[in-house]
Design a protein around this motif. Structure first.
Motif, short mmCIF file in Angstrom:
data_model
loop_
_atom_site.label_atom_id
_atom_site.label_comp_id
_atom_site.label_asym_id
_atom_site.label_seq_id
_atom_site.Cartn_x
_atom_site.Cartn_y
_atom_site.Cartn_z
N ASP A 160 0.83 -1.22 0.00
CA ASP A 160 0.00 0.00 0.00
C ASP A 160 0.85 1.25 0.00
O ASP A 160 0.61 2.18 -0.75
CB ASP A 160 -0.82 0.01 1.30
N LYS A 189 2.64 1.83 -3.28
CA LYS A 189 1.73 2.35 -4.31
C LYS A 189 1.39 3.82 -4.09
O LYS A 189 1.15 4.56 -5.03
CB LYS A 189 0.46 1.51 -4.36
N LYS A 190 1.36 4.21 -2.80
CA LYS A 190 1.08 5.62 -2.50
C LYS A 190 2.31 6.49 -2.65
O LYS A 190 2.28 7.69 -2.40
CB LYS A 190 0.57 5.73 -1.06
N LYS A 222 8.15 4.75 -11.65
CA LYS A 222 6.84 5.17 -11.15
C LYS A 222 5.69 4.51 -11.90
O LYS A 222 4.75 5.16 -12.31
CB LYS A 222 6.72 6.70 -11.26
N GLY A 223 5.78 3.21 -12.12
CA GLY A 223 4.69 2.51 -12.79
C GLY A 223 3.56 2.19 -11.82
O GLY A 223 3.41 2.83 -10.77
N LYS A 224 2.77 1.18 -12.16
CA LYS A 224 1.60 0.85 -11.33
C LYS A 224 1.76 -0.49 -10.63
O LYS A 224 1.04 -0.80 -9.69
CB LYS A 224 0.36 0.77 -12.24
N LYS A 225 2.67 -1.32 -11.10
CA LYS A 225 2.74 -2.67 -10.56
C LYS A 225 3.93 -2.80 -9.60
O LYS A 225 5.03 -2.36 -9.93
CB LYS A 225 2.88 -3.66 -11.71
N THR A 226 3.68 -3.42 -8.45
CA THR A 226 4.78 -3.58 -7.50
C THR A 226 5.61 -4.80 -7.88
O THR A 226 5.16 -5.68 -8.63
CB THR A 226 4.28 -3.76 -6.06
N GLU A 233 3.86 -7.98 -6.91
CA GLU A 233 2.76 -8.39 -7.82
C GLU A 233 3.30 -9.05 -9.08
O GLU A 233 2.80 -10.08 -9.53
CB GLU A 233 1.92 -7.16 -8.21
N GLU A 254 6.40 -5.62 -19.02
CA GLU A 254 5.68 -5.02 -17.89
C GLU A 254 6.68 -4.49 -16.86
O GLU A 254 6.51 -3.40 -16.30
CB GLU A 254 4.79 -6.10 -17.28
N ASN A 267 6.13 -0.75 -16.50
CA ASN A 267 5.05 -0.47 -15.54
C ASN A 267 5.39 -0.84 -14.10
O ASN A 267 4.52 -1.12 -13.30
CB ASN A 267 3.78 -1.21 -15.99
N ILE A 277 6.81 -0.22 -10.26
CA ILE A 277 7.01 0.85 -9.29
C ILE A 277 8.04 0.37 -8.27
O ILE A 277 7.95 -0.75 -7.77
CB ILE A 277 5.68 1.27 -8.63
#
Lengths: 249, 647
Positions: A46, A49-50, B503-507, B510, B545, B549, B551
């Protein structure tokens, strides 16, 4: 059991020299079958992502044997469940809505690296002073040449099952490493293999323990209460007898 | 990556010495060169990894007088994942008088590995197994004992004798603490220097020889170079490629993968071991799987209900409605068949709809009969800590109902960097020990043999063979100011800088889960041409990815677990392609590698010796490029390959 929500108060500290503080977080929809560290993973996901800095935690085997993880949960080293390591705590043991405090293992001999991660190399230095049998590899006699009674072997294994997590230090009001050191000394004091250098071992390990800044043991017994391996303080008594004999004779 | 045509390189020679098998090691030792005691102190050996193989090698070399530097990713060498091995360590001591011998341990191990290992190496392992036990006892390792004071033994899968030495369910811990003690003793003398919290990120090769390593200090992010006369890599296996495995969270493939990128051949990557007795997956948040020692199969019986989708609790299912599938199919070995066989059969019964538990991907491991027969005290003594662990994780008490739910999980990788008989890779001066190499277990490892191999390599092989290399080369060290080191440092700095602040969306977590799931489904217990092609097409998408994408939090100059994991994940993504490619190339079934196209009528693995009796050793050609396949033909002079049967 249904999923639960929790409030967390977590110790955050950027680096060894910087001041730290407790910071509040909430975690929601936590499955009771989730481990405590998996819950922390979720919180960190979390935060990542933040765009916030995740909480530094160290853990490795996640089955209670490597001794890497170690948190003070609700004021107790490795939490309130007896003979259990931090990684073996599950969220089913907490009440829905509970506020949970999470802190590092504190001791002046364990400097904080970041947040919940501490440096425990002082324990390695104690071992380096004698936590072994001082013979070289090669030339060992047949393994059955020296019978050792089952009881003795079991006692030695009880002592030797220490995982070196440092919970005993964190729980002790004196920050003593007596249970850690005592267990190692006791293992070899029980076994015939440890006999040739037993005096040197106890004197040098005890001296290193002092040098690292660990306090003395004053029989509070907190160490035994939090030890994830259930190691008994009778091993500290054994160390003292060894020390006494080695100093006198 | 193009996978329908694979370029083939020159064949490899494992350099197993000639002569009768029982004399090979003896005569080899007599023929290799020595380094004089006065010269040993002039050599520096870098050891990466501090598990059984690394710690034992470092301690042994320090005792001999070499200067040793040990690097480990943990805060202490004692935390390496060997610590978690539960069941035991094999040795052909024949203490129980049950007709064990070096020959039997050799033949069980070679057969267990489905004839995909080198005869000479396996024989040496069996031969040295006894000295390991002597050594460990001399160190004060508290093995289990009988009332008379002699050492106790138990049975493990794939053997009809009891040759496994153990210390409750924590054998790995006790052996590692023994090796760690020896290591710390050398640290105290100054012969060994320990560098904790260092992750090896590159191998430095100068004039074609291994000359050093570049590491990242995990505490402060500093990139550090170390130069030596030889490099030993003992960093374990790559099971975590599959995300969910029984390996510790920090076990990773980066050290061996980066050696591979610098030219070291990667052998048999598709040989991975899926262990039958693990606690089943219970949620998508799960971070790892936990093994329940194979020793439980000594007293436990594996079964499922005969009826599909039977919802009754196990103790309400009458005896005649249970299928003890291993006992039924393999009457000779029963529940003690090797791991690959047990796992595959557990999968088969679950595929048939007879699986138990919420997910239906589990079978029962039942200790009721043993509890009745031997009593609570016996069960407590043998398996107490395993029962407690099961209860903590699942919330169910096996003492109340001694029927546990288990399912196979990734556990060990037989594949690894290619090494010759001296345990040296194709890069001179780079030695690879323990699980990190490919040498002794073929296509399937028998239980209690990993600890044996780690300590054998470290205590009794490398101290001899490294001297042969050092005495012959007499080579100097390479300065850490040289271009080779500087270039390697620069490349690492750049790759780190590219990652931090993505600074993508997927950790990372994940994406790692996605990779793991793809590999588990397509390159897991059963593989076929189509599934392997699916994997080879899916992996590049995940790589894309990753690049576009992902992060990654934090910065490069502090403790940053997220960055560590991201660096490791990219290496897994490249390795995953190689594992799939190797599995595709090997169109036969052997050991843990089950190609569905190649099975007997009864559904057992069908080897194809005329086509595949070789080691696949892959040479890196660059990212996304098809690697070159070098074959090392396997010859069996003493034990002719037979169809493996445990019936």
């Amino acid at each position: 059991m249904k999923n639960c929500n929790f409030k967390l108060l977590v110790w955050r500290q950027k680096g060894p020299q910087e001041p730290g503080k407790m910071v509040a977080y909430t975690v929601n929809d936590i499955s009771p079958d989730m481990s405590f560290l998996e819950m922390m993973d979720l919180l960190n996901e979390d935060l990542i992502k933040k765009g916030e800095d995740p909480i530094a935690i160290d853990s490795d085997c996640r089955e209670g044997i490597c001794g890497t993880c170690g948190l003070v949960i609700q004021g107790l080293a490795h939490g309130s469940k007896q003979k259990t390591c931090t990684c073996q705590i599950y969220m089913r043991d907490f009440k829905d809505g509970e506020t949970i405090t999470v802190e590092p293992f504190r001791s002046s001999a364990f400097p904080i690296i970041k947040d919940l991660v501490v440096n425990r190399s002082a324990l390695d230095r104690i071992i380096s002073k004698g936590g072994y049998v001082a013979n070289n590899i090669g030339g060992a006699p047949d393994a059955n040449a020296m019978p050792i009674s089952k009881e003795t072997a079991e006692l030695a294994l009880d002592a030797s099952s220490c995982i070196g997590c440092g919970a005993c230090v964190a729980a002790c009001p004196n920050s003593s490493a007596a249970l850690f050191t005592g267990a190692k000394i006791s293992q070899y004091a029980h076994l015939p293999q440890g006999s040739p250098d037993r005096k040197k071992r106890v004197l040098e390990m005890a001296q290193q323990m002092d040098k690292e800044g660990f306090g003395n043991c004053s029989n509070h017994g907190e160490c035994e209460a939090v030890c994830p391996q259930g190691i008994k303080i009778s091993h500290i008594a054994k160390m003292r007898r060894e020390f006494f004999k080695a100093s006198l004779l | 990556m193009i996978y329908n045509t694979i370029p083939e390189g020159t064949p490899l020679n494992g350099k197993v010495p000639a002569g009768p098998i029982e004399k090979k090691w003896q005569s080899h030792k007599a023929s290799i060169k020595l380094v004089s005691p006065a010269n040993k102190k002039k050599y520096t050996v870098l050891v990466v990894g501090s598990g059984l193989a690394g710690a034992s090698a470092a301690a042994a070399l320090g005792e001999l007088g070499y200067n040793v530097k040990v690097f480990c990713i943990h805060d202490s060498p004692r935390r390496a994942h060997s610590i978690a091995a539960q069941g035991g360590i094999n040795a052909a001591k024949n203490y129980p008088n049950d007709n064990d011998s070096v020959w039997r341990l050799f033949s069980d191990t070679l057969k267990g590995g489905d004839f995909r290992a080198r005869e000479g190496n396996v024989y040496r392992l069996a031969e040295l197994s006894m000295a390991i036990i002597d050594q460990c006892v001399a160190q004060g390792v508290p093995f289990a004992r009988e009332y008379g004071g002699f050492l106790a033994n138990r049975s493990f899968g794939g053997a009809l004798v009891s040759r496994t030495f153990y210390a409750r369910g924590q054998t790995g811990q006790q052996l590692l603490l023994g090796a760690y003690g020896s290591l710390m003793r050398q640290a105290n003398t100054g012969k060994v220097q320990i560098f904790p919290k260092r992750e090896m990120l590159d191998l430095v090769v100068g004039e074609g020889k291994a000359k050093g390593i570049v590491v990242r200090n995990l505490e402060n992010g500093q990139i550090e170079s170390y130069s030596g006369h030889a490099v030993i890599v003992a960093t374990g296996g790559y099971s975590n490629l599959y995300f969910l495995s029984t390996n510790a969270k920090n076990c990773n493939a980066s050290a061996i993968w980066r050696c591979h990128r610098r030219g070291a051949y990667f052998a048999n990557p598709c040989f991975v071991q899926i262990h039958p007795t693990c606690i089943p997956v219970h949620g998508d948040y799960q971070s790892k799987l936990t093994l329940m020692s194979e020793s439980l199969r000594n007293d436990g019986r594996m079964w499922v209900p005969k009826k599909q989708d039977d919802k009754r609790p196990p103790n309400e299912i009458p005896e005649e409605e249970r299928d003890y599938f291993l006992e039924r199919k393999y009457p000779t070995y029963g529940n003690l068949v090797p791991r690959d066989v047990a796992s595959r059969n557990a999968k088969t019964v679950c595929d048939e709809g007879k699986g138990v538990g919420d997910t239906k991907r589990a079978v029962y491991l039942d200790l009721s009969d043993s509890l009745k027969k031997f009593g609570l005290k016996y069960i407590e003594e043998q398996y107490g800590n395993l029962f407690e662990m099961y209860q903590r994780i699942t919330g169910e008490d096996p003492y109340r109902v001694p029927v546990m739910k288990i399912y196979p999980a990734l556990h060990y990788t037989m594949g690894g960097l290619w090494v010759d008989y001296n345990l040296m890779s194709n890069i001179p001066g780079l030695f690879v020990l323990g699980e990190a190499n490919f040498s002794d277990h073929g296509a399937n490892r028998l239980g209690a043999s990993a600890l044996m191999q780690g300590l054998c390599d470290g205590y009794f092989v490398i101290p001899y063979t490294i001297g042969d290399y050092l005495a012959q080369t007499g080579a100097g060290k390479l300065s850490i100011e040289s271009t080779e080191f500087k270039q390697a440092e620069k490349e690492i700095q750049e790759s780190v800088q590219k990652l931090v602040g993505k600074k993508g969306k997927k950790t990372v977590l994940e994406l790692h889960r996605e990779l793991g799931l793809l590999m588990w489904n397509q390159v897991g217990m059963g593989r076929n041409q189509k599934s392997l092609q699916t994997a080879l097409e899916g992996i590049p998408q995940l790589q894309k990815e990753f690049q576009e994408n992902l992060i990654v939090s934090g910065d490069a100059n502090h403790w940053n677990k997220d960055l560590e994991s991201a660096l490791r994940l990219w290496d897994y993504m490249e390795l995953a392609e190689l594992v799939s490619l190797d599995a595709l190339n090997r169109a036969e079934s052997c050991g843990g590698h089950f190609r569905e196209e190649s099975q007997t009528e009864e559904g057992e693995a069908l080897r194809q010796d005329e086509k595949f009796q070789y080691v696949s050793a892959w040479e890196y050609q660059g990212q996304g490029k098809t690697p070159i396949l070098h074959k090392e033909p396997l010859e069996f002079e003493y034990l002719k390959p037979i169809k493996r049967s445990y019936k």
